[in-house]
Design an enzyme around this catalytic site. Structure first.
Site, PDB file in Angstrom:
ATOM      1  N   HIS A 156       0.807  -1.238   0.000  1.00 52.33           N
ATOM      2  CA  HIS A 156       0.000   0.000   0.000  1.00 52.33           C
ATOM      3  C   HIS A 156       0.833   1.277   0.000  1.00 52.33           C
ATOM      4  O   HIS A 156       0.669   2.146   0.858  1.00 52.33           O
ATOM      5  CB  HIS A 156      -0.984  -0.001   1.175  1.00 52.33           C
ATOM      6  CG  HIS A 156      -1.985  -1.115   1.128  1.00 52.33           C
ATOM      7  ND1 HIS A 156      -3.118  -1.142   1.915  1.00 52.33           N
ATOM      8  CD2 HIS A 156      -2.029  -2.252   0.388  1.00 52.33           C
ATOM      9  CE1 HIS A 156      -3.804  -2.243   1.654  1.00 52.33           C
ATOM     10  NE2 HIS A 156      -3.163  -2.936   0.737  1.00 52.33           N
ATOM     11  N   GLU A 249     -12.978   1.976  -5.562  1.00 50.99           N
ATOM     12  CA  GLU A 249     -13.797   3.163  -5.739  1.00 50.99           C
ATOM     13  C   GLU A 249     -13.076   4.287  -6.453  1.00 50.99           C
ATOM     14  O   GLU A 249     -11.849   4.373  -6.444  1.00 50.99           O
ATOM     15  CB  GLU A 249     -14.336   3.653  -4.391  1.00 50.99           C
ATOM     16  CG  GLU A 249     -13.277   3.960  -3.370  1.00 50.99           C
ATOM     17  CD  GLU A 249     -13.882   4.319  -2.002  1.00 50.99           C
ATOM     18  OE1 GLU A 249     -13.565   5.409  -1.494  1.00 50.99           O
ATOM     19  OE2 GLU A 249     -14.665   3.519  -1.447  1.00 50.99           O
ATOM     20  N   TYR A 259     -12.701  10.647   2.972  1.00 53.40           N
ATOM     21  CA  TYR A 259     -13.241   9.663   2.021  1.00 53.40           C
ATOM     22  C   TYR A 259     -13.465   8.287   2.637  1.00 53.40           C
ATOM     23  O   TYR A 259     -13.692   7.315   1.924  1.00 53.40           O
ATOM     24  CB  TYR A 259     -12.407   9.686   0.728  1.00 53.40           C
ATOM     25  CG  TYR A 259     -12.749  10.987   0.020  1.00 53.40           C
ATOM     26  CD1 TYR A 259     -13.843  11.055  -0.833  1.00 53.40           C
ATOM     27  CD2 TYR A 259     -12.095  12.171   0.352  1.00 53.40           C
ATOM     28  CE1 TYR A 259     -14.258  12.265  -1.366  1.00 53.40           C
ATOM     29  CE2 TYR A 259     -12.497  13.392  -0.188  1.00 53.40           C
ATOM     30  CZ  TYR A 259     -13.585  13.428  -1.039  1.00 53.40           C
ATOM     31  OH  TYR A 259     -14.020  14.628  -1.544  1.00 53.40           O
TER      32      TYR A 259
HETATM   33 CA   LIG Z   1     -14.161   5.663   0.472  1.00 53.26          CA
END
Ligand SMILES: [Ca+2]
Length: 381
Positions: A156, A249, A259
């Site tokens: 990540h 997303e 978010y």
């Molecule tokens: Ca999100």
């Protein structure tokens, strides 16, 4: 799915089995016409990011193990360029994105994002260097951003680099697989960052006056962003991120907004266990995704199509899929996603990056130890 006899009739069996045939142009049917596929270059080690040099000088491509190469217009690979920083080439880490300065014609600056070791772990860093006149090295490479603290053991890192029209540099990052950090404003994991090209922080960033928050942060609550691009019609930055198991997303991140990750998500852990912090798909105080895939294609790379060459592709958004082994075409109406088509599936290739070339073709990098640069167009009727 295409049936085997149809694959044979399209010549795909030859494409899949013969290296020599890769250099030839192939066609696949698509909703908007015959998709024409040419291999520009092959033999790339897990290529990650692609940039176009001006004046037909070819391409710059990163290879995740830590090499930056120039590809000549005829597809010839250069030796690795000198002056590239040492990278943490473990897991998803390594040399990642590459973009040219908006003023490249004058300053010849090349920006790189990469995983950098330190403090017993690793994090994403961004730096820039001047492409030498003979295009064999980056000169005077300097680091302009470091994700702090360093928390990744190999996952990540994000990351994509995008300049907006005012010359700000956006850096789309990952959470280093440390979920809670995405909500911690004093850490740079799980953030979209906005800086000046020399690393200074814009005075109008949303958290510059907030004690305990990193001033580089533009938006937060992101999981692992591996795609970002400037919408050419609105001028706004779009980014996308990998969900956990489900919940990839797209967002259109606004200054200072949350978010959601890991409080709000459409996915669950790959272990099939619930995510401890998750409260649901929609959580008060967090922004819902602009677009979500309940089943993760594992998305990487992002390109809006606004070129003249193939009018049928106008106002479409193209996104690579790794596990999904496809190039995803999203038809837009304004900002809204109204239709999806998956291209290139018969190639069975992981797609790492997609860009619109200055010639109006689409260019795609396949993620493999023998990765390729492909050029895509629509065949004339
Ligand atoms: Ca999100």
């Amino acid at each position: 799915m295409l049936r085997p006899h149809l694959l044979a009739s399209l010549g795909l069996a030859a494409l899949l089995s013969s290296q020599a045939s890769l250099a030839e142009s192939r066609q696949l049917p698509s909703e908007l016409g015959q998709l024409q596929i040419e291999t520009v270059a092959e033999g790339l080690a897990n290529p990650w990011g692609l940039a176009f040099l001006p004046d037909g000088q070819g391409y710059l491509v990163t290879e995740r193990p830590g090499r930056l190469r120039r590809i000549a217009p005829d597809g010839a690979l250069s030796a690795p360029l000198g002056g590239v920083p040492e990278v943490f080439a473990v897991g998803q880490g390594g040399l990642l994105d590459v973009v040219l300065s908006p003023d490249f014609a004058a300053d010849r600056l090349v920006y790189l994002s990469y995983a950098e070791a330190g403090d017993g772990a690793a994090g994403t860093a961004v730096g820039r260097g001047r492409l030498s006149a003979d295009a064999t090295a980056l000169e005077g490479f300097e680091v302009i951003f470091r994700q702090q603290p360093k928390l990744s053991s190999g996952t990540h890192f994000g990351s994509r680099l995008v300049f907006d029209r005012d010359g700000h540099l956006f850096i789309a990052l990952g959470d280093n697989n440390q979920r809670s950090t995405a909500q911690a404003l004093d850490k740079l994991q799980g953030k979209l960052v906005r800086i000046h090209p020399d690393g200074r922080i814009p005075a109008d960033n949303p958290f510059v006056d907030q004690a305990g928050a990193r001033a580089e942060v533009w938006s937060y609550g992101h999981r692992n962003q591996q795609g970002a691009a400037l919408n050419p019609w609105s001028g706004r930055l779009w980014s996308h991120e990998h969900g956990p198991r489900g919940g990839d997303e797209i967002n259109i991140p606004e200054a200072g907004k949350n978010y959601g990750w890991p409080l709000a998500t459409h996915g669950i852990n790959y272990s099939l266990l619930p995510i401890p912090e998750a409260k649901g798909e929609a959580v008060a105080g967090t922004e819902p995704p602009h677009h979500v895939w309940e089943k993760s294609p594992a998305i990487s790379g992002m390109a809006f199509y606004d070129a003249e060459r193939f009018p049928a592709w106008q106002h479409n958004l193209f996104i690579g899929a790794l596990a999904g082994q496809a190039l995803i075409r999203l038809q837009l109406a304004g900002d809204k996603v109204v239709h999806e088509e998956r291209l290139l599936q018969p190639l069975k290739a992981r797609i790492r990056d997609v860009r619109q070339g200055p010639d109006g073709f689409l260019y795609v990098l396949t993620d493999a130890s023998d990765g390729r640069l492909l050029r895509l167009g629509l065949a004339r009727e």
